[in-house]
Write an enzyme that holds these catalytic residues in place. Structure first.
Site, PDB file in Angstrom:
ATOM      1  N   ARG A   6      -9.845  16.045   7.543  1.00  0.00           N
ATOM      2  CA  ARG A   6     -10.629  16.471   6.365  1.00  0.00           C
ATOM      3  C   ARG A   6     -12.006  16.978   6.783  1.00  0.00           C
ATOM      4  NH1 ARG A   6      -9.820  10.893   3.191  1.00  0.00           N
ATOM      5  NH2 ARG A   6      -7.833  10.530   4.233  1.00  0.00           N
ATOM      6  N   ARG A  37      -2.584  -2.136  -3.320  1.00  0.00           N
ATOM      7  CA  ARG A  37      -3.762  -1.286  -3.124  1.00  0.00           C
ATOM      8  C   ARG A  37      -3.620  -0.116  -4.086  1.00  0.00           C
ATOM      9  NH1 ARG A  37      -5.815   1.768   2.399  1.00  0.00           N
ATOM     10  NH2 ARG A  37      -7.506   2.906   1.394  1.00  0.00           N
ATOM     11  N   GLU A  71      -7.894  -5.140   5.367  1.00  0.00           N
ATOM     12  CA  GLU A  71      -7.731  -4.794   3.954  1.00  0.00           C
ATOM     13  C   GLU A  71      -6.596  -5.580   3.296  1.00  0.00           C
ATOM     14  OE1 GLU A  71      -8.026  -0.887   5.744  1.00  0.00           O
ATOM     15  OE2 GLU A  71      -8.646  -0.141   3.781  1.00  0.00           O
ATOM     16  N   ASN A  77       0.883  -1.167   0.000  1.00  0.00           N
ATOM     17  CA  ASN A  77       0.000   0.000   0.000  1.00  0.00           C
ATOM     18  C   ASN A  77       0.921   1.218   0.000  1.00  0.00           C
ATOM     19  OD1 ASN A  77      -1.757   2.062   0.534  1.00  0.00           O
ATOM     20  ND2 ASN A  77      -2.545   1.208   2.459  1.00  0.00           N
ATOM     21  N   HIS A 133     -12.285   3.274   0.107  1.00  0.00           N
ATOM     22  CA  HIS A 133     -12.215   2.258   1.176  1.00  0.00           C
ATOM     23  C   HIS A 133     -12.797   0.915   0.717  1.00  0.00           C
ATOM     24  CE1 HIS A 133     -12.129   5.659   4.370  1.00  0.00           C
ATOM     25  NE2 HIS A 133     -10.915   5.158   4.247  1.00  0.00           N
TER      26      HIS A 133
END
Ligand code: AMP
Length: 398
Positions: free
Chosen positions: A244, A95, A384, A8, A183
């Site tokens: 964010r 990813r 993940e 990733n 996601h």
């Protein structure tokens, strides 16, 4: 024994995990770690299956090395370490942020696929080029090594058009400015656990999954397929996050341009780095730090996070046409009793109730609703890396 390497890669960090083959259900990674601070002070940490640190070192690059050069050095340092551990790689899974409209599932990377993925760079300029860099380096070093891309966006391609389209001029929509959602590997993993945790009927019903970590989003699922998600064209839409904004009136951005002379770069910082929990608390983006703080600002940041999350659930309930179950995952979703509890309080009108004792149980997938709750509530730890490993083995028949 052969193994899989899962990567990733971001602009300043590279996370990795190694799984042994054959991959079994929920097999833990045998090694994992990360390279952080690429471009500044690059630190490489590798751990074994028990979390014991095997390597902790600084990666030094010659003065004046470009960011790209430092990213390359980070990956080659990882590959050298992999070789030093006598790990024999059968394949690498990546990813990748963006699969555009075209990719609704993971894919084996070929030169043609790579061309498509490069064409998606304008859709995710902060991530996509960095996700792809290791692909080139690996292809050069090991030309016969199969590589697989798993996209953050792929899971959401089942959304109906109403969930995907913004009310903007059609021409811009046709350029690809639509609500992609992110996601995806996490939702994919959770969707596959739903029947086990919630039972067959509820698992296939109207389920909202809240993936709440530093980045946070939600997805509404029916029959385990996405019908709507809170993130959109970029990962800035939807929930309030660590740094964010989540949903915000675009008029605020115009105000910052008019009244504060903000440039595009300033706006990007405002939206992605300076807002969310950090902006409201003025203290930290980290939920643990905020929950431990007594300041009014920290308390308000946590409350706003929960309130906006509950409002988002209300919105997704229109897309799922009801709520049979709510699932929490991600660093905050899996660990914060307070956040789960507060969101449940705000949803009490739906008949949803969580059990205080079950809410305290940690570390495993389980239901936390009371026996008389009208909505099931579960905590399911996400995985993940395993999901990417699973797709890599499936696509390559390993
Ligand atoms: P992630 O991005 O999924 O790793 O999640 C990171 C977020 O999870 C940070 O805001 C952490 O503060 C939060 N987190 C991790 N552990 C806990 C905990 N025990 N209680 C509250 N928040 C936590």
């Amino acid at each position: 024994m052969k193994s899989l390497l899962i990567i990733n890669a971001g602009s300043s960090s590279l996370k990795f995990a190694v799984f042994n083959l054959p991959l079994t259900k929920d097999a833990p990674s045998v090694y994992r770690g990360q390279i952080d601070g690429i471009g500044a002070n690059t630190q490489f940490v590798a751990k074994d299956i028990d979390g014991k640190v095997l390597l902790e070192t600084t990666i030094k690059s010659p003065e004046g090395t470009s960011l790209e050069g430092q990213q390359q050095l980070a990956l080659t340092s990882l590959l050298d370490w992999v070789e030093s551990q006598k790990i024999e790689l059968a394949a690498v899974g990546h990813r990748v942020l963006h699969g555009g409209k075209k990719y609704s599932a993971p894919v084996v990377i070929t030169p043609e696929v790579l061309k498509d993925l490069e064409a998606f760079i304008p859709l995710g300029p902060l991530h996509q080029p960095h996700n792809l860099r290791p692909v080139y380096i690996l292809a050069k070093k090991y030309p016969n090594m199969p590589q697989v891309a798993c996209f953050d966006t792929a899971f959401h391609r089942t959304q109906p058009w109403q969930s995907e389209v913004y009310p903007i001029p059609r021409k811009i929509t046709e350029e690809g400015v639509i609500r992609y959602g992110f996601h995806g590997s996490s939702y994919d993993y959770i969707a596959r656990q739903l029947e086990d945790v919630l039972g067959k009927q509820v698992g296939n019903g109207a389920v909202i999954v809240a993936h709440m970590g530093n980045g946070a989003s939600m997805a509404g699922l029916v029959e385990k397929k996405c019908v709507a998600t809170s993130m959109g064209f970029t990962a800035a839409e939807g929930l309030m996050m660590g740094t964010r904004t989540g949903n915000i009136d675009p008029g605020v951005l115009l105000y910052m341009v008019d009244q504060h002379g903000y440039s595009a770069a300033d706006l990007s910082r405002f939206i992605y780095k300076e807002s969310g929990l950090l902006g409201v608390s003025g203290l930290s983006q980290d939920m643990r730090t905020l929950e431990a703080s007594d300041t009014k600002e920290a308390k308000e940041a946590v409350e706003l996070f929960c309130y906006r999350a509950a409002r988002q659930i209300g919105s997704l309930m229109v897309a799922t046409a009801g709520l049979d179950a709510l699932v929490f995952t991600g660093g905050i979703g899996e660990n914060s009793q307070h956040v789960r509890n507060r969101i449940a309080e705000l949803l009490a009108w739906t008949g949803l109730k969580i059990d205080g004792e079950l809410n305290k149980v940690r570390g495993k997938a389980h239901c936390i609703n009371t026996a008389d709750s009208k909505v099931k509530v579960a905590v399911i730890p996400t995985n993940e890396e395993w999901m990417i490993a699973f797709h890599t083995t499936s696509l390559l028949a390993l």
